[in-house]
Design a protein around this motif. Structure first.
Motif, PDB file in Angstrom:
ATOM      1  N   LYS A  65      -6.075   6.391  -1.029  1.00  0.00           N
ATOM      2  CA  LYS A  65      -4.657   6.611  -1.249  1.00  0.00           C
ATOM      3  C   LYS A  65      -4.438   7.333  -2.563  1.00  0.00           C
ATOM      4  O   LYS A  65      -5.317   7.331  -3.440  1.00  0.00           O
ATOM      5  CB  LYS A  65      -3.867   5.315  -1.172  1.00  0.00           C
ATOM      6  CG  LYS A  65      -4.279   4.256  -2.108  1.00  0.00           C
ATOM      7  CD  LYS A  65      -3.402   3.039  -1.873  1.00  0.00           C
ATOM      8  CE  LYS A  65      -3.578   2.067  -3.014  1.00  0.00           C
ATOM      9  NZ  LYS A  65      -2.729   0.912  -2.886  1.00  0.00           N
TER      10      LYS A  65
ATOM     11  N   GLU B 187       0.818  -1.205   0.000  1.00  0.00           N
ATOM     12  CA  GLU B 187       0.000   0.000   0.000  1.00  0.00           C
ATOM     13  C   GLU B 187       0.857   1.261   0.000  1.00  0.00           C
ATOM     14  O   GLU B 187       0.609   2.205  -0.737  1.00  0.00           O
ATOM     15  CB  GLU B 187      -0.893  -0.029   1.241  1.00  0.00           C
ATOM     16  CG  GLU B 187      -1.982   0.997   1.215  1.00  0.00           C
ATOM     17  CD  GLU B 187      -3.286   0.360   0.778  1.00  0.00           C
ATOM     18  OE1 GLU B 187      -4.311   0.980   0.970  1.00  0.00           O
ATOM     19  OE2 GLU B 187      -3.267  -0.761   0.222  1.00  0.00           O
ATOM     20  N   PHE B 188       1.861   1.260   0.859  1.00  0.00           N
ATOM     21  CA  PHE B 188       2.517   2.533   1.139  1.00  0.00           C
ATOM     22  C   PHE B 188       3.955   2.644   0.646  1.00  0.00           C
ATOM     23  O   PHE B 188       4.494   3.730   0.583  1.00  0.00           O
ATOM     24  CB  PHE B 188       2.515   2.800   2.643  1.00  0.00           C
ATOM     25  CG  PHE B 188       1.136   3.027   3.173  1.00  0.00           C
ATOM     26  CD1 PHE B 188       0.483   4.229   2.936  1.00  0.00           C
ATOM     27  CD2 PHE B 188       0.468   2.045   3.864  1.00  0.00           C
ATOM     28  CE1 PHE B 188      -0.789   4.423   3.405  1.00  0.00           C
ATOM     29  CE2 PHE B 188      -0.809   2.239   4.332  1.00  0.00           C
ATOM     30  CZ  PHE B 188      -1.448   3.437   4.107  1.00  0.00           C
TER      31      PHE B 188
ATOM     32  N   HIS C 298     -10.878   9.868   3.834  1.00  0.00           N
ATOM     33  CA  HIS C 298     -10.036   8.815   4.421  1.00  0.00           C
ATOM     34  C   HIS C 298     -10.416   8.588   5.878  1.00  0.00           C
ATOM     35  O   HIS C 298     -10.578   9.536   6.649  1.00  0.00           O
ATOM     36  CB  HIS C 298      -8.574   9.237   4.317  1.00  0.00           C
ATOM     37  CG  HIS C 298      -7.622   8.146   4.748  1.00  0.00           C
ATOM     38  ND1 HIS C 298      -7.681   6.880   4.233  1.00  0.00           N
ATOM     39  CD2 HIS C 298      -6.609   8.157   5.642  1.00  0.00           C
ATOM     40  CE1 HIS C 298      -6.737   6.143   4.774  1.00  0.00           C
ATOM     41  NE2 HIS C 298      -6.069   6.901   5.643  1.00  0.00           N
TER      42      HIS C 298
END
Lengths: 90, 776
Positions: B745, A88-89, B733
């Motif tokens: 995201k 994800e990051f 979010h």
């Protein structure tokens, strides 16, 4: 894996920031204490180890077992958690 | 093998690399894990090697026997030749091996005198014998002569076979040597250098050559042929050996290799690879060109001999050779010991089988014994207590018998015994109503009927004597019983006194309790018993089955009733619902009318009970229907009023389709949101409703494009600028929507454009929140 725990989802939902190591999925109070005793007090330190082991599941689980006597399920949860977080990051 | 724990980080890394493991940084924290991994790899490697070792034993034993001084080498070979399945301790094993070897050396000695003259013979004609080697080898390789399969088949058995074969080939040799093929010349030329370099007396040079030409050739060639036919296999083994030997780097291989290279021009691999063993070279050479290889094998052997033995060392070289056979022999021997092991391991089961066998034998013997004692009824050998005058047990009629009356009693016995048996048989087999005994009166009647010569008194005296004798001779099979009702073992009389008492009552009888039954009788009796049991058991089963069936059908009936009631209730509810839908204000129905609607006239009586049950059920368990009394057309009736489901009507669950608050903080400066937005594009998970998103954030920021990806279950959102995206991110979010957590995201712009090439690059127009949601 069919479903993930709430803890897993919470962890993966956001950047880990300064979260303590117990926020990781699969790591409860006991394992958390052991990890802190071994110097791994923050989730990002564990992430560092995870990355040093090149995201290799087998080795990471082996390491978890070694450093805090995690069982297969716990280490697998933790691995999945970090892995998903990275997806994800990172 | 290697002390893994004490390796340095760098060494550890290289080691892992050797085993093809992806290299990781070795740090204080990872070191332990990596060491563990390496150990695991080493273990696996060992396992794989030990699998291959069995087949390698032949090759290594070749090298093994060359020198007694290379102890370490030897040890390794010992390990290699050991089959992996034997798990005894190493010390034990080596002892065993040593003893086996001693035995073998004795065995090996025997062919020695035989071989001596042969060696001399070859001394005379050295060149021809060398040629024979080549011819035989060529046969083995190219034509696949009759010798080849033989050798391969006998892969791990007797060296005797080998030696005998070798002598054979030698005797053949003069014939073959008359036509020397080109290989022979090749061979000879390659042989000449060692001759030139080594200084020794001719015996020492010739004797080994003869040995080489004869004995070892079959075994080695067979191994080569097998290697060439399974070339893949060979390559694999070659690799294994290479890795193994490169680790070990034995001192032994070095000199040989360098030596050969200095001598031989044909050898492709020079001294640059000193760590490769002889054998690996041979193999690799063989894969290059097989005929040359045979030369090489032959030649290298000679070189080895010369190298080690020095001048005049015939016996030593021979011993070295025999050592090689020792190995082969030991393998052979070990197979024998394996057989021993099998016996030892199966001791318990063998013992069990033996005991079972003994048991059956015993039973057989006992059975035979039982059959044999049925022939005891004869004239002589009865126990007869004669009366002695003045003796203490001379009470006549009680426990002794007069001399002259014995014969009469015995004849009486013989006379009535068949009758007794007949009666017993009749009682047992055909007619249970027949008395199985003869009372004393019956006996007297019977005797007088058949031969009315004696007086009644006489006969009763005889009967008394007979009874006495019967007590003394139980082997007659006749018992004295109470002659009343059923005769069993229980009412057998035990002594003469009892007989007297019973005689006073007049019911003493003789019976044969266990008459010899004929087969038909036994079978019919058994059959009867079996049928009897079967009938009883069958009856029991039938009874159980019947009960079960009844129970089941009762259950079924109940279930049917229930189903019927439920179906009726459902219909009632349905009818009420329909009625309410049709007429809003008049939402009740008279109960009896409902019944009339559901149940046809003909069934009304039949279904009365079901109907009553349904009504009862509705009164008790149906909250949506209320029973009340209403006046319908001037008459009070019980009616059902449909209340519906007021709680559940109209509105949906409040959880649905709405924003339910924030799970965590996303304001500027919070750790959950980036300080500044990297891209204007977002990917939103946990929600699939674009309207809800637009309603939430379109007022505060400018949105260019919004699309749902139904496959990935997410929404893509494109804002006018990065600041807008940051606003949207904070607004979305970490919010709960319809029970699920929304996560957002950032997506890179180029990715977004890839996915949605048609999305507008700039605005206006911007997307607006739908009118309905703005109002709310």
């Amino acid at each position: 894996m069919s479903s993930t725990s709430q803890k897993h989802r919470n962890f993966v939902a956001e950047p880990m920031g300064d979260k303590p190591v117990t926020e990781l999925a699969g790591i409860g109070e006991v394992l958390g204490k052991r990890l802190i005793a071994a110097g791994f007090d923050k989730a990002y330190v564990v992430l560092g180890q995870f990355l040093v082991l090149k995201k290799n599941q087998e080795l990471f689980q082996e390491w978890m077992k070694d450093v805090c006597q995690a069982n297969a399920k716990q280490s697998n949860d933790c691995y999945q958690c970090l892995h998903d977080w990275c997806e994800e990051f990172l | 093998m290697v002390d893994v724990d004490n390796l340095s980080d760098a060494e550890l890394r290289t080691k892992l690399m050797e085993y093809g493991f992806p290299v990781m940084p070795i740090t204080g924290t990872t070191r332990k894990v990596m060491v563990k991994k390496l150990k695991l790899l080493l273990e696996n490697k060992d396992k794989i090697n030990s699998e291959g070792r069995r087949s390698l034993a032949r090759y290594s034993s070749d090298d093994d026997s060359e020198s007694e001084t290379k102890k370490n080498r030897r040890d390794r070979n010992r390990r290699i030749t050991a089959p992996p399945t034997i798990l005894t301790s190493s010390a034990n094993r080596s002892n065993l091996r040593r003893s086996i070897r001693l035995n073998d050396s004795d065995v090996v000695e025997s062919p020695r005198p035989e071989s001596k003259p042969d060696a001399k013979l070859s001394k005379i004609n050295t060149i021809s014998s060398r040629k024979t080697t080549v011819t035989t080898s060529r046969d083995d390789f190219d034509t696949g002569s009759d010798t080849e399969p033989e050798v391969i088949d006998s892969e791990d058995n007797s060296y005797r076979h080998d030696t005998s074969r070798s002598f054979e080939t030698r005797s053949d040799s003069p014939l073959k040597s008359t036509v020397p093929p080109p290989y022979g010349f090749l061979n000879r030329s390659s042989l000449s250098p060692p001759k030139a370099t080594t200084t020794e007396i001719p015996i020492s040079r010739d004797v080994p050559s003869s040995f080489v030409s004869s004995k070892p050739s079959p075994s080695r060639y067979s191994s080569y042929t097998s290697a060439s036919s399974y070339s893949d296999d060979a390559l694999e083994r070659l690799n294994q050996i290479r890795s193994r030997l490169s680790l070990g780097s034995s001192a032994y291989d070095k000199p040989t290799a360098t030596y050969t290279s200095s001598i031989d021009n044909n050898v492709d691999e020079p001294a640059e690879t000193p760590f490769l063993s002889n054998f690996t070279k041979r193999l690799s050479q063989m894969s290059a060109n097989s005929p040359k290889m045979t030369d090489y094998g032959f030649k290298s052997d000679i070189i080895k001999e010369n190298d080690i033995n020095g001048p005049g060392s015939y016996t030593r070289s021979y011993l070295a050779r025999s050592g090689r056979y020792r190995d082969l022999g030991s393998r052979y021997q070990r197979q024998d010991s394996n057989m021993g092991n099998i016996v030892r391991n199966n001791m318990v089961s063998l013992a069990v089988v033996g005991v079972a066998f003994l048991f059956f034998v015993l039973i057989g013997v006992m059975y035979l014994g039982m059959r044999s004692d049925s022939s005891a009824l004869d004239t002589a050998g009865y126990v007869i207590p004669y009366c002695v005058s003045n003796g203490q047990n001379s009470d006549k009629d009680e426990n002794c018998i007069l001399d002259n009356e014995v014969m009469a009693a015995i004849t009486l016995m013989k006379k009535i015994k068949p009758e007794l048996e007949r009666l017993a048989l009749k009682n047992r087999c055909s007619d249970p109503s027949v008395k199985p005994y003869l009372s004393e009166d019956d006996i007297i009647n019977y005797v007088t009927d058949t031969q009315s010569t004696q007086g009644k008194r006489n006969i009763s005296q005889e009967v008394n004597n007979l009874e006495l004798l019967i007590f003394k001779n139980p082997e007659w099979g006749i018992s004295i019983v109470e002659a009343a009702g059923v005769v069993t073992e229980a009412n057998v009389l035990k002594s003469m006194k009892q007989v007297k008492i019973e005689r006073a009552l007049g019911n003493v009888g003789l019976a044969v309790l266990n008459p010899p039954l004929p087969w038909s009788c036994i079978i019919s009796n058994k059959l009867f018993a079996i049928i009897n049991t079967a009938v009883v058991v069958g009856g029991g089963f039938l009874l159980i089955y019947g009960l079960n069936f009844l129970y089941k059908s009762y259950k079924q009936y109940q279930q049917d009733q229930k189903d019927e009631v439920f179906a009726m209730v459902e219909r009632i509810v349905e009818i009420l619902q329909n009625h309410v839908e049709e007429e809003k204000e008049n939402n009740f129905l008279v109960i009896n009318h409902v019944r009339d609607m559901i149940v046809p006239i003909s069934d009304r009586k039949l279904k009365q009970r079901t109907w009553e049950k349904a009504v009862k059920f509705i009164n008790e368990n149906e909250s949506r229907i209320r029973t009340e009394i209403q006046v319908v057309q001037g008459e009070p009736y019980e009616v059902w009023r449909w209340l519906g489901n007021p709680n559940m009507s109209s509105t949906e669950s409040p959880r649905n389709k709405s924003w339910q608050g924030q799970a965590f903080e996303t304001e500027v400066g919070s750790m959950n949101s980036l300080p500044c937005s990297p891209t204007p594009c977002l990917k939103i998970r946990g929600i699939l409703n674009t309207e809800a998103i637009l309603a939430k954030c379109a007022i505060q920021c400018k949105i260019l494009h919004c699309a749902v990806d139904n496959n990935a279950k997410c929404i893509y959102l494109k804002c006018a600028s990065q600041n807008d995206a940051a606003v949207a991110y904070r607004n979305l979010h970490g919010w709960w929507y319809a029970g699920s957590l929304v996560t957002v995201k950032y997506v890179r712009l180029e990715r977004y454009m890839q996915r949605f090439p048609d999305s507008p690059v700039y605005g206006p127009p911007f997307l607006r929140a739908p009118a309905s949601t703005i109002l709310t």
